[in-house]
Each structure stands twice: as C-alpha cells, then as structure tokens.
Design a protein around this motif. Structure first.
Motif, mmCIF file in Angstrom:
data_model
loop_
_atom_site.group_PDB
_atom_site.id
_atom_site.type_symbol
_atom_site.label_atom_id
_atom_site.label_comp_id
_atom_site.label_asym_id
_atom_site.label_seq_id
_atom_site.Cartn_x
_atom_site.Cartn_y
_atom_site.Cartn_z
ATOM 1 N N ALA A 6 0.590 -1.480 0.036
ATOM 2 C CA ALA A 6 -0.211 -0.278 -0.046
ATOM 3 C C ALA A 6 0.712 1.071 -0.062
ATOM 4 C CB ALA A 6 -0.819 -0.093 1.529
ATOM 5 N N HIS A 7 0.118 2.395 0.124
ATOM 6 C CA HIS A 7 1.266 3.569 0.368
ATOM 7 C C HIS A 7 1.747 3.739 1.237
ATOM 8 C CE1 HIS A 7 -2.501 4.549 -3.014
ATOM 9 N NE2 HIS A 7 -1.469 5.536 -3.238
ATOM 10 N N ALA A 8 1.249 2.993 2.504
ATOM 11 C CA ALA A 8 2.385 3.433 4.056
ATOM 12 C C ALA A 8 3.474 2.350 3.434
ATOM 13 C CB ALA A 8 1.357 2.500 5.074
ATOM 14 N N PHE A 9 3.525 1.704 2.808
ATOM 15 C CA PHE A 9 5.458 1.221 2.204
ATOM 16 C C PHE A 9 5.399 2.368 1.370
ATOM 17 C CE2 PHE A 9 8.121 -1.665 0.101
ATOM 18 C CZ PHE A 9 8.572 -2.602 1.002
ATOM 19 N N THR A 10 5.167 2.697 0.619
ATOM 20 C CA THR A 10 6.080 4.026 0.048
ATOM 21 C C THR A 10 6.751 5.005 1.075
ATOM 22 O OG1 THR A 10 5.160 3.297 -2.241
ATOM 23 C CG2 THR A 10 6.220 5.455 -1.623
ATOM 24 N N LEU A 11 5.663 5.248 1.640
ATOM 25 C CA LEU A 11 5.760 6.277 2.364
ATOM 26 C C LEU A 11 6.987 6.488 3.788
ATOM 27 C CD1 LEU A 11 1.388 7.743 2.391
ATOM 28 C CD2 LEU A 11 3.574 8.680 1.108
ATOM 29 N N VAL A 12 6.883 4.788 4.115
ATOM 30 C CA VAL A 12 7.394 4.711 5.473
ATOM 31 C C VAL A 12 9.268 4.690 5.241
ATOM 32 C CG1 VAL A 12 7.687 2.149 4.694
ATOM 33 C CG2 VAL A 12 8.110 3.341 7.767
ATOM 34 N N HIS A 13 9.648 4.513 3.159
ATOM 35 C CA HIS A 13 10.394 4.303 3.221
ATOM 36 C C HIS A 13 11.241 5.986 2.483
ATOM 37 C CE1 HIS A 13 10.313 0.757 2.605
ATOM 38 N NE2 HIS A 13 11.526 0.593 2.483
ATOM 39 N N ASP A 14 12.509 6.123 2.874
ATOM 40 C CA ASP A 14 12.945 7.922 2.623
ATOM 41 C C ASP A 14 13.237 7.708 1.208
ATOM 42 O OD1 ASP A 14 13.519 8.148 5.320
ATOM 43 O OD2 ASP A 14 15.819 6.739 4.854
ATOM 44 N N SER A 15 12.855 7.428 0.408
ATOM 45 C CA SER A 15 12.470 7.689 -1.061
ATOM 46 C C SER A 15 11.342 6.337 -1.874
ATOM 47 C CB SER A 15 14.116 7.672 -2.308
ATOM 48 O OG SER A 15 14.158 6.295 -1.824
ATOM 49 N N GLU A 16 10.880 7.138 -3.240
ATOM 50 C CA GLU A 16 9.991 5.656 -3.693
ATOM 51 C C GLU A 16 11.155 4.685 -3.825
ATOM 52 O OE1 GLU A 16 7.036 6.454 -6.393
ATOM 53 O OE2 GLU A 16 8.366 7.679 -6.848
ATOM 54 N N ARG A 17 12.736 4.967 -4.399
ATOM 55 C CA ARG A 17 13.336 4.345 -4.864
ATOM 56 C C ARG A 17 13.971 3.092 -3.900
ATOM 57 N NH1 ARG A 17 16.953 3.997 -9.300
ATOM 58 N NH2 ARG A 17 16.921 6.368 -10.290
ATOM 59 N N ASP A 18 13.589 3.972 -2.612
ATOM 60 C CA ASP A 18 14.119 2.917 -1.761
ATOM 61 C C ASP A 18 13.319 1.949 -1.960
ATOM 62 O OD1 ASP A 18 16.611 3.492 -1.237
ATOM 63 O OD2 ASP A 18 15.670 5.446 0.477
ATOM 64 N N ALA A 19 11.648 2.628 -1.361
ATOM 65 C CA ALA A 19 10.689 1.678 -1.189
ATOM 66 C C ALA A 19 10.738 0.297 -3.011
ATOM 67 C CB ALA A 19 9.317 2.341 -1.551
ATOM 68 N N PHE A 20 10.768 0.935 -4.152
ATOM 69 C CA PHE A 20 10.915 -0.351 -4.699
ATOM 70 C C PHE A 20 11.550 -0.654 -4.648
ATOM 71 C CE2 PHE A 20 8.466 3.416 -7.829
ATOM 72 C CZ PHE A 20 6.910 2.720 -6.874
ATOM 73 N N THR A 21 12.926 -0.877 -4.708
ATOM 74 C CA THR A 21 13.990 -1.252 -4.760
ATOM 75 C C THR A 21 13.440 -2.751 -3.369
ATOM 76 O OG1 THR A 21 15.342 0.248 -5.381
ATOM 77 C CG2 THR A 21 16.865 -1.584 -3.781
ATOM 78 N N ALA A 22 13.317 -2.243 -1.673
ATOM 79 C CA ALA A 22 13.270 -3.293 -1.050
ATOM 80 C C ALA A 22 12.448 -4.494 -1.914
ATOM 81 C CB ALA A 22 12.586 -2.112 -0.047
ATOM 82 N N GLN A 23 11.679 -3.541 -2.554
ATOM 83 C CA GLN A 23 9.943 -4.956 -2.439
ATOM 84 C C GLN A 23 10.061 -5.453 -3.657
ATOM 85 O OE1 GLN A 23 6.201 -2.807 -3.358
ATOM 86 N NE2 GLN A 23 5.501 -4.347 -5.326
ATOM 87 N N VAL A 24 11.089 -5.445 -4.535
ATOM 88 C CA VAL A 24 11.758 -5.958 -5.667
ATOM 89 C C VAL A 24 12.591 -7.392 -5.128
ATOM 90 C CG1 VAL A 24 12.776 -6.713 -7.747
ATOM 91 C CG2 VAL A 24 11.030 -4.406 -7.529
#
Length: 442
Positions: free
Chosen positions: A208-226
């Motif tokens: 969800a959006h919360a996963f993106t928001l908890v990271h310092d950047s959108e790139r960090d969120a995408f990298t973590a999820q992948v």
C-alpha cells in the motif's frame, strides 16, 4: 475448500442464536397449543429484483447448509435463554434436542433467479422450520446481493480478472462471506486471507501507499519490494508522480516487472499514458492494475483502456447500491393437524401494499427457446408440464435432516457462468431495466 478438508482444526460455533427473538416465542406458543408438529412448507423468494437489476444470483446456499447443520442449542445458549426468560422451561427442553430433520430443496447455488422464484423450500414440522427463518434470510440476502453485484462487474470486465478488496469496508465476518459470494459471481481472487483459508479462494496482494511513505524515497521502497517479492511483483505508482514512478519502477525491476497499480486520478487517461510509457521503456509485458472506488459502471467505462485487471472494494461489499435482495421466508402450505399423513393446505398472506403471497408448494422451471436461451421463469403448484420436465430448477439439498448436496466452490462458480450465459444478451446491459425474462405462473 474448507479448513477441515486440509486437516486443520476448525471451531464451529452454534448458529442457533443467529435468529430473532420472535422465532422462539412463536415456537413456545405453538408447542403449547399443539400446532408445532403440523407439517409445513416454507419458501424463500423475492417479490421484485432491486431497482434496475435484470437478474438475481443465488449465493450463500453452501453457507446455509453449514448453518442448518450447526443450528444446535448447547448448554451455554440454553442458559442464556433461561436467564433472559426468552422462553419457558418446556420450550428449553424441546430446544435442547433440536436437530432439523426435514427436507430442503433449492435452486443450485450460482443459478440466476427472478421475482417469485422459490429459490429455497424448507419442509418439516412448523416448529423446526420456523426457527431457521432468520439465519437463512441473513445469509441469502447478503450473499446473493454481493454475488449479483460481482456478476455485473464480471460481465463488464469481460476476460479481465477482478480482485475482491473489500475487507476493510465491511464487518470482518461479512468480509469473508462477501469474498466467497464475489468468487461465485466471477471474481478471480481476494485480498482477504480468512476467505482464502476458509474457502480456498486465491489470495493476492503486494503493498500500500504506507510502504512507500515509510521509506526515505520511492526508489528505496521499490528496491525493497523487488528484493523481497521478485521482479514479477506489482508496484504502486501513484504515491507521488505517476510518470516518474513508472520510469523508476522499470529502472529498479527491469522490463520483467510484473505489474503497476494505479489507485487514483482519471484512470482512463492515466492508464493510456502509463501503457505508452511502459511500452516505450521496453516493459511491454508489464500489466496495469487499477483500483479506486470502482463499480460496474466504472469498469465498463474502462473497457477500451489498456487495463489488465481491476481491484474492487467498497462498491462490491455493499452490493453496488443494493446491499440486500429483499428475500422473504413465507409459510406457503401446512397440514390441518400434527398427523404426518394429513394433507397439505395452501396458505398465503393476503394484504394490501404489495406484500401478498401465493400459497402452495411450488415447482419452478425455466422455459428456453429453440436456441436454448431463457425466455420465461415458470412457477406452478400443480403437475409439471411435460415440456418443462427437463428444465426444473429445484434440487434436493437436505433429506430427512441429512445434507446431500455439498459441492466445491469451483462448481458453483462454473454454474453461474453457464446460467448467466443462458440469459438473453440484454441481461448484460448496465442500463436500468426490468427483469430480463418474465415470471409466469402455471
């Protein structure tokens, strides 16, 4: 598939208190005056479809069978009734050994229905049948409403898959039932793990959006999820800037990215732009999933958009504006005495205000034309015409108290697809209209 089928322990509570107070007070009075043992026939039907709907969908039958099987008055339930003085001791003694021993016939789950269709027929003594009214209606009214909405959404979606995502928009137990009903109506998966556990429905979900928001950047969120879920995951791209997020998603996951999800904005416009951008980036196989308060009308409006799947929540679990089917449970025939051989006499409510009923134990059949397309729902109380003998709709579900018609959910789902396919093409229209075929009384 039920948890028990997987060898898992299941705590099945009694369903006896899923009823209205007056069911038990009627029982007490009937036991006292001798009418409790009169052979009786109750039928479930609706006098009209929800406004604008062209057909209904029978859903919840499997849950009704479970509810009837578990309708038991255990010691805790009996003590509650005693403490509240709901009924007298004679009635409590009778309830202690309650087991439904009658017969139940019904439209097979997944079948379509129309005004007047006797979708369930419950036969037995007045006492044992009247107690089941509330729980049966509670299940059928809810599940059939959800399945009808799901069916309309499935028709609008065509071959594109639908994800049920309504758990957070309704009661936690209703969410499980809604997921099951949605699956009957044509949805392909659910986000609700309880529904997956109880009924074997495929479950899906990523972030969800919360996963993106908890990271310092959108790139960090995408990298973590992948890194955690693989390149085939679905990345949510509308937290900040969609175009930038799509570019970054492909950069992080590569052209093997499974899908992107869009949850806001002008979905038609955004989907076209995202598809063009993905293709230009070489991610031609990356799918587009859209969510955001969808209903059958929004889904239909996206038919020409490059969308690969839909996620639906609020509108589905609320029946897309019609959260109940207004089904009723009415006594239609009863014996004149408690003698098991006493003949049945038709009975019916006669009143003004559009609430009259038709008495008599009914059969139902669907007349079809030369091409096998439905042209009328035919209901009668006398002999079944020979031309309709092979088109009868009621099947026996319970015989002498024993459930004889449990079936896999996949079979129910397939039946609905076939039943809907046997209706005139106008049944698929989303514009408001009357029932797609008339109900005729023979």
């Amino acid at each position: 598939m039920n948890p028990a089928d997987l060898g898992l322990p299941v705590d099945v509570p009694s369903t006896a208190l899923f009823t209205d107070h007056y069911e038990l007070t009627m029982l007490q009075a009937a036991l006292a005056n001798g009418t409790a043992e009169r052979r009786s026939v109750f039928e479930v039907f609706t006098r009209r479809l929800p406004e604008g709907r062209r057909y209904g969908v029978v859903a919840g039958t499997g849950r009704v069978l479970d509810a009837v099987e578990n309708f038991r008055f255990d010691s805790a339930v009996l003590e509650f009734l005693r403490e509240r003085a709901v009924v007298d001791m004679r009635t409590l003694d009778w309830l202690a050994s309650y087991r439904f021993s009658g017969d139940i016939w019904g439209y097979p789950e997944g079948e379509v229905y129309f005004p007047g269709s006797p979708i369930l027929r419950v036969e037995g003594s007045f006492a044992e049948c009247v107690l089941l009214e509330t729980v049966i209606l509670s299940i059928l009214n809810h599940d059939s409403a959800i399945a009808a909405a799901a069916s309309r959404m499935s028709s609008a979606a065509g071959e594109r898959p639908l994800i049920e995502m309504g758990a957070r928009r309704t009661h936690e137990l209703a969410a499980v039932a809604a997921s099951r009903a949605a699956y009957v109506g044509g949805f392909t998966s659910t986000s609700d793990l309880a529904a997956g556990f109880r009924y074997g429905i495929p479950t899906v979900g990523t972030s969800a959006h919360a996963f993106t928001l908890v990271h310092d950047s959108e790139r960090d969120a995408f990298t973590a999820q992948v890194a955690s879920l693989g390149r085939g995951t679905t990345l949510l791209v509308d937290t900040y800037d969609v175009a930038e997020a799509v570019r970054m998603a492909v950069e992080v996951a590569g052209t093997e990215l499974g899908a992107v999800r869009i949850d806001s904005g002008d979905l038609l416009l955004v989907a076209h732009r995202v598809r063009q951008q993905l293709d230009e980036l070489g991610a031609t196989a990356t799918r587009i999933v859209v969510t955001s308060d969808l209903d059958e009308y929004a889904i239909a409006s996206l038919a020409a958009a490059p969308v690969d799947a839909y996620g639906v929540g609020t509108q589905l679990v609320t029946g897309s504006g019609h959260p109940t089917c207004s089904m009723v449970y009415k006594l239609v025939a009863r014996a004149a005495s408690g003698d098991p051989k006493a003949p049945l006499t038709p009975v019916a409510k006669k009143s003004s205000g559009g609430k009259t009923s038709i008495g008599g134990r009914k059969w139902a059949a669907r007349r079809v034309d030369a091409e096998g397309v439905a042209e009328a729902e035919v209901i009668g109380t006398g002999p079944v015409p020979s031309a309709l003998a092979d088109h009868q709709l009621l099947t026996q579900l319970v015989k002498s108290g024993e459930i004889i018609a449990r079936e896999p959910l996949e079979a129910v789902r397939d039946r609905h697809r076939a039943a809907r396919g046997g209706l005139p093409l106008s049944a698929m229209q989303l514009s408001r209209g009357e029932a797609v075929i008339p109900t005729e009384y023979a």
